[in-house]
Design a protein around this motif. Structure first.
Motif, short mmCIF file in Angstrom:
data_model
loop_
_atom_site.label_atom_id
_atom_site.label_comp_id
_atom_site.label_asym_id
_atom_site.label_seq_id
_atom_site.Cartn_x
_atom_site.Cartn_y
_atom_site.Cartn_z
N THR A 152 -9.26 -21.48 6.88
CA THR A 152 -8.18 -20.79 7.56
C THR A 152 -8.59 -19.35 7.79
OG1 THR A 152 -5.77 -20.45 7.60
CG2 THR A 152 -6.91 -20.00 5.52
N GLN A 153 -7.89 -18.68 8.70
CA GLN A 153 -8.15 -17.28 8.97
C GLN A 153 -6.89 -16.48 8.67
OE1 GLN A 153 -8.79 -19.49 11.98
NE2 GLN A 153 -10.56 -20.01 10.70
N ARG A 154 -7.05 -15.40 7.94
CA ARG A 154 -5.95 -14.52 7.61
C ARG A 154 -6.42 -13.08 7.67
NH1 ARG A 154 -2.65 -14.04 1.85
NH2 ARG A 154 -0.81 -12.95 2.69
N SER A 155 -5.69 -12.26 8.41
CA SER A 155 -6.05 -10.85 8.57
C SER A 155 -7.49 -10.70 9.05
CB SER A 155 -5.83 -10.09 7.27
OG SER A 155 -4.48 -10.14 6.87
N SER A 156 -7.87 -11.52 10.00
CA SER A 156 -9.20 -11.52 10.60
C SER A 156 -10.30 -11.88 9.61
CB SER A 156 -9.50 -10.18 11.25
OG SER A 156 -8.57 -9.90 12.28
N MET A 157 -9.95 -12.50 8.50
CA MET A 157 -10.92 -12.94 7.51
C MET A 157 -10.89 -14.46 7.39
SD MET A 157 -10.52 -10.09 4.50
CE MET A 157 -11.95 -10.74 3.65
N PHE A 197 1.17 -20.72 3.77
CA PHE A 197 0.48 -21.82 4.44
C PHE A 197 1.13 -22.21 5.76
CE2 PHE A 197 0.05 -26.43 5.06
CZ PHE A 197 -1.32 -26.55 5.11
N SER A 198 2.44 -22.28 5.79
CA SER A 198 3.14 -22.77 6.97
C SER A 198 3.02 -21.87 8.19
CB SER A 198 4.61 -23.00 6.65
OG SER A 198 5.26 -21.77 6.33
N LEU A 199 2.51 -20.67 8.02
CA LEU A 199 2.38 -19.72 9.11
C LEU A 199 0.98 -19.67 9.72
CD1 LEU A 199 4.41 -16.68 7.71
CD2 LEU A 199 5.22 -18.60 9.10
N TYR A 200 0.07 -20.48 9.21
CA TYR A 200 -1.32 -20.39 9.64
C TYR A 200 -1.88 -21.71 10.11
CZ TYR A 200 -1.39 -15.71 7.72
OH TYR A 200 -1.13 -14.38 7.48
N ALA A 201 -2.66 -21.62 11.17
CA ALA A 201 -3.42 -22.78 11.61
C ALA A 201 -4.50 -23.11 10.57
CB ALA A 201 -4.07 -22.51 12.96
#
Length: 116
Positions: free
Chosen positions: A98-103, A29-33
């Motif tokens: 949130t967005q992770r790995s373009s998802m 969580f702490s690494l993502y907008a």
């Protein structure tokens, strides 16, 4: 495995306040907008607010600027949306995102109804 669970919605009178929460799990969580979106029936989905991974930078839609405040607690893996001076046009389902790995990942949403 990514999970976002919103809470805090409800019925509030115009001019009132409400605080939404989004509990996150399944990712660092702490690494993502994080973002808050909302969608009302018959209207386009709208990005309400964004907060950077460290919480030092925020952005708001013009329609809510000055009334809403996004914040986060990385230790609790939770993002918040404080909504003040609510208007009937704020009525919508509010989603955490949130967005992770373009998802894109979305919570199921919490309904906010502003009505007298």
């Amino acid at each position: 495995q990514v999970q976002l669970v919103e809470s805090g919605g409800g019925l509030v009178q115009p001019g009132g306040s409400l605080r939404l929460s989004c509990a996150a799990s399944g990712f660092p969580f702490s690494l993502y907008a994080m973002n808050w979106y909302r969608q009302a029936p018959g209207k386009e989905r709208e990005r309400v607010a964004t907060i950077s991974y460290g919480g030092g930078s925020t952005n708001y839609a013009d329609s809510v600027k000055g009334r809403f405040t996004i914040s986060r607690d990385n230790a609790k893996k939770t993002v918040y949306l404080q909504m003040n001076s609510l208007k009937p046009e704020d009525t919508a389902v509010y989603h955490c995102n949130t967005q992770r790995s373009s998802m894109n990942y979305w919570g199921k949403g919490t309904l906010v109804t502003v009505s007298s």
